[in-house]
Design an enzyme around this catalytic site. Structure first.
Site, PDB file in Angstrom:
ATOM      1  N   ILE A   1     -21.415   3.670  12.542  1.00 22.92           N
ATOM      2  CA  ILE A   1     -20.974   2.279  12.551  1.00 22.92           C
ATOM      3  C   ILE A   1     -20.661   1.777  11.135  1.00 22.92           C
ATOM      4  O   ILE A   1     -19.876   0.837  10.963  1.00 22.92           O
ATOM      5  CB  ILE A   1     -22.057   1.392  13.236  1.00 22.92           C
ATOM      6  CG1 ILE A   1     -22.295   1.865  14.690  1.00 22.92           C
ATOM      7  CG2 ILE A   1     -21.695  -0.086  13.212  1.00 22.92           C
ATOM      8  CD1 ILE A   1     -21.076   1.832  15.597  1.00 22.92           C
ATOM      9  N   SER A   2     -21.262   2.395  10.119  1.00 21.81           N
ATOM     10  CA  SER A   2     -20.979   2.045   8.721  1.00 21.81           C
ATOM     11  C   SER A   2     -21.034   0.528   8.447  1.00 21.81           C
ATOM     12  O   SER A   2     -20.102  -0.042   7.867  1.00 21.81           O
ATOM     13  CB  SER A   2     -19.630   2.627   8.271  1.00 21.81           C
ATOM     14  OG  SER A   2     -19.607   4.025   8.451  1.00 21.81           O
TER      15      SER A   2
ATOM     16  N   ASN B   1     -17.566   0.078  -0.082  1.00 25.78           N
ATOM     17  CA  ASN B   1     -16.380   0.773  -0.597  1.00 25.78           C
ATOM     18  C   ASN B   1     -16.139   0.555  -2.097  1.00 25.78           C
ATOM     19  O   ASN B   1     -15.326   1.256  -2.704  1.00 25.78           O
ATOM     20  CB  ASN B   1     -15.122   0.399   0.209  1.00 25.78           C
ATOM     21  CG  ASN B   1     -15.073   1.009   1.605  1.00 25.78           C
ATOM     22  OD1 ASN B   1     -14.561   0.424   2.549  1.00 25.78           O
ATOM     23  ND2 ASN B   1     -15.612   2.218   1.761  1.00 25.78           N
TER      24      ASN B   1
ATOM     25  N   ASP C   1     -10.518   4.666   9.998  1.00 30.50           N
ATOM     26  CA  ASP C   1     -11.061   5.687   9.092  1.00 30.50           C
ATOM     27  C   ASP C   1     -10.169   6.937   9.084  1.00 30.50           C
ATOM     28  O   ASP C   1      -9.467   7.209  10.057  1.00 30.50           O
ATOM     29  CB  ASP C   1     -12.493   6.035   9.538  1.00 30.50           C
ATOM     30  CG  ASP C   1     -13.285   6.715   8.433  1.00 30.50           C
ATOM     31  OD1 ASP C   1     -12.846   6.677   7.262  1.00 30.50           O
ATOM     32  OD2 ASP C   1     -14.351   7.294   8.739  1.00 30.50           O
ATOM     33  N   GLY C   2     -10.233   7.666   7.972  1.00 26.76           N
ATOM     34  CA  GLY C   2      -9.538   8.951   7.888  1.00 26.76           C
ATOM     35  C   GLY C   2      -8.284   8.943   7.022  1.00 26.76           C
ATOM     36  O   GLY C   2      -7.567   9.941   6.971  1.00 26.76           O
TER      37      GLY C   2
ATOM     38  N   ARG D   1      -5.187  10.502  -2.171  1.00 28.21           N
ATOM     39  CA  ARG D   1      -5.835   9.719  -1.107  1.00 28.21           C
ATOM     40  C   ARG D   1      -5.110   8.402  -0.812  1.00 28.21           C
ATOM     41  O   ARG D   1      -5.000   7.975   0.330  1.00 28.21           O
ATOM     42  CB  ARG D   1      -7.295   9.396  -1.498  1.00 28.21           C
ATOM     43  CG  ARG D   1      -8.234  10.584  -1.466  1.00 28.21           C
ATOM     44  CD  ARG D   1      -9.644  10.145  -1.917  1.00 28.21           C
ATOM     45  NE  ARG D   1     -10.116   9.024  -1.121  1.00 28.21           N
ATOM     46  CZ  ARG D   1     -10.716   9.145   0.065  1.00 28.21           C
ATOM     47  NH1 ARG D   1     -10.929  10.336   0.579  1.00 28.21           N
ATOM     48  NH2 ARG D   1     -11.100   8.079   0.723  1.00 28.21           N
TER      49      ARG D   1
ATOM     50  N   ARG E   1     -16.225   3.563  -4.626  1.00 27.64           N
ATOM     51  CA  ARG E   1     -15.131   4.538  -4.789  1.00 27.64           C
ATOM     52  C   ARG E   1     -14.538   4.471  -6.199  1.00 27.64           C
ATOM     53  O   ARG E   1     -14.744   3.483  -6.909  1.00 27.64           O
ATOM     54  CB  ARG E   1     -14.057   4.263  -3.740  1.00 27.64           C
ATOM     55  CG  ARG E   1     -14.604   4.488  -2.346  1.00 27.64           C
ATOM     56  CD  ARG E   1     -13.537   4.401  -1.311  1.00 27.64           C
ATOM     57  NE  ARG E   1     -14.109   4.669  -0.008  1.00 27.64           N
ATOM     58  CZ  ARG E   1     -13.434   5.070   1.047  1.00 27.64           C
ATOM     59  NH1 ARG E   1     -12.134   5.244   0.966  1.00 27.64           N
ATOM     60  NH2 ARG E   1     -14.032   5.308   2.193  1.00 27.64           N
TER      61      ARG E   1
HETATM   62  C1  IPE Z   1     -15.843   2.490   6.957  1.00 27.65           C
HETATM   63  O1  IPE Z   1     -15.308   3.675   6.517  1.00 27.65           O
HETATM   64  C2  IPE Z   1     -15.205   1.333   6.242  1.00 27.65           C
HETATM   65  C3  IPE Z   1     -13.804   1.093   6.558  1.00 27.65           C
HETATM   66  C4  IPE Z   1     -13.080   1.729   7.433  1.00 27.65           C
HETATM   67  C5  IPE Z   1     -13.199   0.024   5.820  1.00 27.65           C
HETATM   68  P1  IPE Z   1     -15.981   4.546   5.352  1.00 27.65           P
HETATM   69  O2  IPE Z   1     -15.134   5.744   5.178  1.00 27.65           O
HETATM   70  O3  IPE Z   1     -16.212   3.694   4.168  1.00 27.65           O
HETATM   71  O4  IPE Z   1     -17.397   4.899   5.980  1.00 27.65           O
HETATM   72  P2  IPE Z   1     -18.398   6.087   5.666  1.00 27.65           P
HETATM   73  O5  IPE Z   1     -18.630   6.098   4.189  1.00 27.65           O
HETATM   74  O6  IPE Z   1     -17.731   7.339   6.117  1.00 27.65           O
HETATM   75  O7  IPE Z   1     -19.613   5.769   6.466  1.00 27.65           O
HETATM   76  C1  IPE Z   2     -10.506   4.461   5.652  1.00 26.34           C
HETATM   77  O1  IPE Z   2     -10.141   5.731   5.250  1.00 26.34           O
HETATM   78  C2  IPE Z   2     -10.041   3.374   4.724  1.00 26.34           C
HETATM   79  C3  IPE Z   2     -11.109   2.745   3.964  1.00 26.34           C
HETATM   80  C4  IPE Z   2     -12.373   2.990   4.054  1.00 26.34           C
HETATM   81  C5  IPE Z   2     -10.704   1.737   3.003  1.00 26.34           C
HETATM   82  P1  IPE Z   2     -11.008   6.541   4.181  1.00 26.34           P
HETATM   83  O2  IPE Z   2     -10.490   6.224   2.824  1.00 26.34           O
HETATM   84  O3  IPE Z   2     -12.449   6.296   4.372  1.00 26.34           O
HETATM   85  O4  IPE Z   2     -10.619   8.018   4.576  1.00 26.34           O
HETATM   86  P2  IPE Z   2     -11.596   9.264   4.628  1.00 26.34           P
HETATM   87  O5  IPE Z   2     -12.727   8.888   5.539  1.00 26.34           O
HETATM   88  O6  IPE Z   2     -12.058   9.515   3.237  1.00 26.34           O
HETATM   89  O7  IPE Z   2     -10.749  10.360   5.173  1.00 26.34           O
HETATM   90 MG    MG Z   3     -13.861   7.190   5.514  1.00 26.08          MG
END
Ligand code: IPE
Ligand code: IPE
Ligand code: MG
EC number: 2.5.1.-
Length: 266
Positions: free
Chosen positions: A211-212, A81, A33-34, A46, A84
């Site tokens: 945990i998502s 996801n 994540d991040g 992004r 998005r």
């Molecule tokens: C969890 O991250 C899914 C993946 C890393 C693929 P998200 O960024 O989608 O989770 P939330 O929305 O912060 O819970």
């Molecule tokens: C994790 O990074 C990758 C996926 C969920 C596909 P994010 O895209 O969720 O990054 P943040 O949480 O918005 O920073």
């Molecule tokens: Mg994220």
């Protein structure tokens, strides 16, 4: 004076030397994540974070495989996801194509076998093809399993397992009395990872502590680690550090304090 590269190398070596190679977690799962915040911090779109995140998948895969991890499960795309923006979803669906195109030869060199879990049918055709080719090309590798959770959601996985068990009961393949934890675990997508179905260690990067919808059944006794580092900044030394922290924990599985390591899962 140390150059940055030298400093990084020596930090990596010192974290690595602290790892007890006899007690490596067999199955590590990571919620990567991040990526978006990493990019935003740099005034980049992004998707630049996802691109850099893909490079990190390669380095961490190699580091985990070298140190003796048996299964590395990476959460790449959740069933949630799809919410998005379309551009971002499209970019994420193209990433496996790019990733496997570039890295399959490297994966084979490191004896890494690719596995993918999630609802494949919903993925664009080109993504399905890339995934299936990678699985096919690495099928004879018997080192670490690189297990991507792609279009994965744990609740969907559990419902599918329940439906399949119900069907098998109806068709007299399974009796109600036979339904227990071991049987249920076989019907989950991680059933293919036996004997390493459950992660010993679950890491989530980026500072979020949730945990998502990831591996809800399987993490019943996993050690959880949350690190503030954004995924695109996650280095082998971060992985070694997280393994050292794992090794300092006392996994009791409901029992009482034991000699170090005695109570570890098979
Ligand atoms: C969890 O991250 C899914 C993946 C890393 C693929 P998200 O960024 O989608 O989770 P939330 O929305 O912060 O819970
Ligand atoms: C994790 O990074 C990758 C996926 C969920 C596909 P994010 O895209 O969720 O990054 P943040 O949480 O918005 O920073
Ligand atoms: Mg994220």
């Amino acid at each position: 004076m140390f150059s940055n590269k030298k400093k990084k190398d020596s930090q990596e070596r010192s974290e690595k030397s602290a790892v007890d190679l006899q007690r490596i977690p067999k199955h590590i799962a990571i919620i990567m994540d991040g990526n978006g915040r990493w990019a935003q911090q740099r005034h980049l779109p992004r998707v630049a974070g996802h691109k850099q995140g893909m490079e990190v998948v390669e380095t961490i895969t190699k580091a985990a495989s070298k140190i003796g991890v048996k299964v590395l499960t990476l959460y790449a795309f959740s069933t949630e996801n799809w919410k998005r923006p379309l551009d971002e979803v499209n970019f994420l669906m193209d990433l496996p194509v790019k990733f496997f195109d570039r890295f399959v030869p490297e994966l084979i060199k490191h004896n890494v076998r690719v596995n993918v879990m999630g609802d494949e049918e919903q993925l664009p055709k080109k993504t399905q093809e890339a995934v299936n080719n990678a699985i096919e090309q690495t099928k004879d590798c018997d080192g670490m399993i690189l297990n991507f959770a792609l279009n994965y959601g744990s609740r969907t996985e559990i419902i599918a397992a329940v439906k399949n068990i119900a069907t098998d009961v109806k068709n007299d393949k399974v009796t109600t009395e036979q339904i227990d934890e071991d049987l249920f675990a076989k019907y989950l997508l991680t059933g293919q990872l036996t004997p390493y179905n459950d992660p010993d260690l679950l890491i989530r990067t980026s500072g979020e502590q949730r945990i998502s919808n990831f591996l809800l059944w399987q993490i019943a006794y996993s050690e959880l680690e949350f690190t503030d580092t954004y995924w695109p900044d996650y280095l082998p030394e971060n992985l070694y550090h997280d393994i050292v922290v794992f090794q300092q924990r006392d996994r009791r599985f409901g029992g009482i304090k034991t000699q170090k390591g005695e109570n570890e899962s098979k």
